[in-house]
Motif scaffolding. Structure first.
Motif, mmCIF file in Angstrom:
data_model
loop_
_atom_site.group_PDB
_atom_site.id
_atom_site.type_symbol
_atom_site.label_atom_id
_atom_site.label_comp_id
_atom_site.label_asym_id
_atom_site.label_seq_id
_atom_site.Cartn_x
_atom_site.Cartn_y
_atom_site.Cartn_z
ATOM 1 N N SER A 128 0.898 -1.178 0.130
ATOM 2 C CA SER A 128 -0.073 0.016 0.094
ATOM 3 C C SER A 128 1.011 1.305 0.127
ATOM 4 N N LYS A 129 0.273 2.475 -0.564
ATOM 5 C CA LYS A 129 1.104 3.614 -0.562
ATOM 6 C C LYS A 129 0.715 4.774 -0.028
ATOM 7 N N ASP A 130 -0.717 4.538 0.762
ATOM 8 C CA ASP A 130 -1.372 6.033 1.307
ATOM 9 C C ASP A 130 -1.222 5.912 2.816
ATOM 10 N N LYS B 99 -2.399 7.819 5.073
ATOM 11 C CA LYS B 99 -3.708 8.163 5.595
ATOM 12 C C LYS B 99 -4.863 7.128 5.365
ATOM 13 N N ASN B 100 -4.526 6.415 4.507
ATOM 14 C CA ASN B 100 -5.522 5.187 4.468
ATOM 15 C C ASN B 100 -5.029 3.957 4.375
ATOM 16 N N ASP B 101 -4.695 3.128 5.365
ATOM 17 C CA ASP B 101 -4.001 1.691 5.389
ATOM 18 C C ASP B 101 -4.958 0.638 5.671
ATOM 19 N N GLN C 232 4.792 6.177 4.290
ATOM 20 C CA GLN C 232 5.108 5.235 3.253
ATOM 21 C C GLN C 232 6.677 5.366 3.421
ATOM 22 N N ASP D 205 -2.373 14.164 10.519
ATOM 23 C CA ASP D 205 -1.144 14.260 9.295
ATOM 24 C C ASP D 205 -1.387 15.946 9.237
#
Length: 189
Positions: A50-52, A54-56, A146, A181
């Motif tokens: 995954s890359k975000d 804020k949304n894992d 990330q 964040d």
């Protein structure tokens, strides 16, 4: 001759205890206080890349633990020095950027899901080397970021020694600390 040692002398070597005054912000009053051993800082790596941060929600985190001897954080700040007239030639320093890495070393433990995932990245490049990490400190603070995984060494060493395992995780962009964040979250680590 009678023993003249005072019982209060024996009790004075006990560790001091303290309680937080009423109204003091304590993240969780039941958590340990004092010096923490490094193994209590837990690191998890997302195996779905995954890359975000804020949304894992879709992340599948694997704990970085088995065979790991050391995790060493390092940071490097970008600074700007300015000397303004009112400061009479003295300098003011501002941090305008920051870079954080984690150097991981240990012994290769084949069959450990986290190590196997990282070793599998050794010959990949670009976005395939990017994923999320989640770190949880002994004080309960969390960080999701990330990272780019680089400098992977999945074997090596003397014939009669355990295989070497090491890599570097470099944070990309801004991490999410304690679910925020906005830059106003508590310091992690």
């Amino acid at each position: 001759m009678a023993d003249t040692t005072s019982s209060s002398a024996a009790s004075s070597s006990a560790a001091p205890t303290s309680t937080a005054p009423t109204g003091t912000l304590v993240p969780n009053a039941t958590k340990e206080v004092g010096f923490q051993e490094n193994w209590k800082y837990r690191t998890f790596i997302d195996s779905t890349s995954s890359k975000d941060p804020k949304n894992d929600a879709g992340a599948k985190y694997l704990e970085l633990s088995g065979g790991i001897l050391s995790v060493t954080p390092a940071s490097s700040d970008t600074t700007e020095n300015s000397s303004y007239w009112p400061d009479a030639g003295n300098t003011t320093t501002d941090v305008t950027g920051t870079s954080h890495t984690f150097n991981v070393t240990g012994n290769r433990l084949i069959g450990d899901a986290c190590q196997d995932f990282i070793a599998g990245l050794a010959y990949k490049t670009g976005d395939l080397r990017k994923t999320l990490i989640k770190q949880i400190g002994p004080d309960g603070h969390t960080m999701v970021a990330q990272v780019t995984i680089s400098n992977i060494v999945a074997w090596g060493g003397n014939a009669n020694a355990k295989g070497t395992f090491s890599f570097t995780m470099s944070i990309n962009g801004k991490p999410v600390i304690d679910g925020s964040d906005d830059g106003n979250a508590s310091n992690h680590g």
